[in-house]
Design a protein around this motif. Sequence first.
Motif, PDB file in Angstrom:
ATOM      1  N   ILE A  59      -6.396  -1.984   2.823  1.00  0.00           N
ATOM      2  CA  ILE A  59      -7.132  -0.953   1.181  1.00  0.00           C
ATOM      3  C   ILE A  59      -5.490  -0.504   0.561  1.00  0.00           C
ATOM      4  N   ILE A  60      -4.595  -0.598   0.975  1.00  0.00           N
ATOM      5  CA  ILE A  60      -3.445  -0.255   0.532  1.00  0.00           C
ATOM      6  C   ILE A  60      -2.688  -1.619   0.172  1.00  0.00           C
ATOM      7  N   ARG A  61      -2.758  -2.500   0.654  1.00  0.00           N
ATOM      8  CA  ARG A  61      -2.166  -4.350   0.328  1.00  0.00           C
ATOM      9  C   ARG A  61      -3.196  -4.544  -0.978  1.00  0.00           C
ATOM     10  N   ALA A  62      -4.516  -3.813  -0.210  1.00  0.00           N
ATOM     11  CA  ALA A  62      -5.667  -4.850  -1.991  1.00  0.00           C
ATOM     12  C   ALA A  62      -4.814  -3.786  -2.548  1.00  0.00           C
ATOM     13  N   ALA A  63      -4.585  -3.026  -2.915  1.00  0.00           N
ATOM     14  CA  ALA A  63      -4.437  -1.779  -4.256  1.00  0.00           C
ATOM     15  C   ALA A  63      -3.365  -2.478  -4.948  1.00  0.00           C
ATOM     16  N   GLN A  64      -1.991  -2.344  -3.879  1.00  0.00           N
ATOM     17  CA  GLN A  64      -0.867  -2.656  -4.534  1.00  0.00           C
ATOM     18  C   GLN A  64      -0.674  -4.321  -5.178  1.00  0.00           C
ATOM     19  N   SER A  65      -1.795  -5.228  -5.222  1.00  0.00           N
ATOM     20  CA  SER A  65      -1.741  -6.050  -5.577  1.00  0.00           C
ATOM     21  C   SER A  65      -2.268  -5.888  -6.351  1.00  0.00           C
ATOM     22  N   LYS A  66      -2.769  -5.429  -6.937  1.00  0.00           N
ATOM     23  CA  LYS A  66      -3.757  -5.060  -8.513  1.00  0.00           C
ATOM     24  C   LYS A  66      -3.099  -4.339  -9.048  1.00  0.00           C
ATOM     25  N   GLY A  67      -2.109  -3.263  -8.494  1.00  0.00           N
ATOM     26  CA  GLY A  67      -1.239  -2.271  -9.565  1.00  0.00           C
ATOM     27  C   GLY A  67      -1.837  -1.294  -9.337  1.00  0.00           C
ATOM     28  N   ILE A  68      -2.886  -0.432  -8.347  1.00  0.00           N
ATOM     29  CA  ILE A  68      -3.614   0.170  -8.678  1.00  0.00           C
ATOM     30  C   ILE A  68      -3.505   1.221  -7.559  1.00  0.00           C
ATOM     31  N   SER A  69      -4.323   3.027  -7.848  1.00  0.00           N
ATOM     32  CA  SER A  69      -4.071   3.641  -6.880  1.00  0.00           C
ATOM     33  C   SER A  69      -5.457   3.573  -5.747  1.00  0.00           C
ATOM     34  N   ILE A  70      -4.826   3.810  -4.411  1.00  0.00           N
ATOM     35  CA  ILE A  70      -6.277   3.590  -3.408  1.00  0.00           C
ATOM     36  C   ILE A  70      -7.236   3.941  -3.916  1.00  0.00           C
TER      37      ILE A  70
END
Length: 467
Positions: free
Chosen positions: A75-86
Motif C-alpha cells: 500500500i505504501i509503495r503504491a501510494a508513494q508512486s501516485k503521490g497520495i496518502s495511504i
Amino acid sequence: MALQFTNTMGGKKEEFHPLNPPNVGMYTCGPTVYDFAHIGNFRTYLFEDILRRYLIYRGYRVFQVMNLTDVEDKIIRAAQSKGISIFEHTRPYIEAFFEDLDTLRIQRAEVYPRATDHIPEMLEIIRILREKGHTYESEGSIYYRISTFPRYGALSGITPDSVKVGARVDQDEYEKEDARDFVLWKARKEGEHFWQTEYGEGRPGWHIECSAMSRKYLGDTFDIHCGGEDNIFPHHENEIAQCEAATGKPFVKYWLHSRHLMVEGEKMSKSKGNFYTLRDLLQKGHSALAIRYFLLSGYYRVQLNLTEDGLHAAHQAWRRLMDFRRRLVETQEKAPEGPLSEEARAIAEKGLRGFEEHMDDDLNTPQALGEVFDFVRDANRFLDRDVATKADARHFLAILMRIDTVLAVLKEEQKSFDAEIESLIAERQEARKNRNWARADAIRDQLAAQGIVLEDTRDGVRWKREG
Ligand code: AMP
Ligand code: ZN
C-alpha cells in the motif's frame, strides 16, 4: 454425526465444541486493500462465508471479525508512486471490496476493523512482549526474537531452523539479529506514513495488526481463525507467537485454511496474464451467482482450478437448481390441495439429511451438493407423475430454501432482519453492563454500517433505520 473440522493445528479432523456455546468467535484475515481483490481471495472469503452460514444453520451465534489491512508495504509503495496518502489510495479499494462481497452474496462480518484505527492496541501487545523479553531493537525497529518462543512452528510444521527469509514483511532491509525473526514495529522511512509513539516514529508490521484486532474484538482466546493456505506461514505462526507469548493463554481453538484457487492449472499472476478480479469475470459475461456456485462447489481443502469449462458447468448446475425452484413455485400454485405425502416427506428428508451429513463432515460442499442434486432428481421424478399436492411442493420448496440459507445461490436475501437487530441490541446492553466496551462499540459500529441508529432513552434503547 457431530460437526467436525480439520484443524490445521495438529492436522486432524476434530469435533467442533466452541468455548462458549452457542457463541462462536471467528477471525478471518481480510484483504490488503492496495488493489481490487482477485478471484483467488474470493475463494477464501467464500469458504469463510459457507463456514459462517453453516454455523448459523446449526444454531450457533457467530461473531465474525474481518480486518482490513490498510497499512502495509504494498500500500505504501503504491501510494508513494501516485503521490497520495495511504488513505486516499485505499478508499476506493475498500469500497470495491464491499461491493464485491455483496455481488457474491457473502454475508457481512460483524466488524471490519482497520489496521490504522488500532495502533494503540498493537503498541500494547508490543509493550507486553518487550516486558517479557521477547523483543529487541535494531535501528529504531522492534523485532520478535523467535528463539524465545519454543512452540514456534507448531501450526505449520516449520521449525525455527528451517525458517527462510523472504516471506512478505520479512523481506525488508531492516537489520535483524537473526534472519528468522520478524518485525513488530518498523522505524520511519523517508516519505512513508508514520505514527508518533513511545518507540519513536514508525509503523506496524503486518502480523501484529491481526494479533491486536483479534484480541480487541474476540478476546485472548477464541474459537476459529481462518485464512488461505499462504497465511499459515509465516503470518499465522507469527500471530500465535505474538499472542500466546503476550497473554500466556492459548490463542485459537480451531485453525481452518482453504487451499488456493488456480487458473487453468497455474498459479494466478499478473505476468502470466491469468489474473482475474471478480469484475473481470463479470465483464466476460459470467453471472455472479454462477461464480459463487463455482467457488463453493469445491472442497475447501483441495485446490480449485478455475477454467472456462468449469465455470460453464457451474452455470448449468446453478440453472438446474433455479429451474427446480421455479417448478416448485409453479406446482405450489397449480397443484390440488391435499396432505403432504409420505413419499414426498421421505424424499425431502433424505436430501436434507444427506446435505447436513456432508456439511458436518468438514464442510464437504461437493458431496453435499451431490445430495442436493439427488434430491432434485427424486423430487422431479415425483412431480413428473402428476400426483403432487400443494403441500408436497411447499415442503420441497421449504427444504430447498433451508439448504439455500447456506448455499445462497437461489433467493435474494433481506440484509438485516429486525429480530437480528433486537438481539444485537440486547447483546450490546449486556456487554455494557459487563463493562466490555470493545464488544459494545463493535456492535454499535456493525449496526451503524447497516444504517441502524441507536438512541438511548429513559425507557431503554430505541433504534431506527437511517434515511
Ligand atoms: P491478501 O489480500 O493477500 O492478504 O489475501 C487475502 C486472503 O486471500 C488471505 O486469506 C489469503 O490467504 C487468500 N488468498 C490469496 N491468494 C489466494 C488464492 N489464489 N486462492 C485462495 N485464497 C487466496
Ligand atoms: Zn491476518
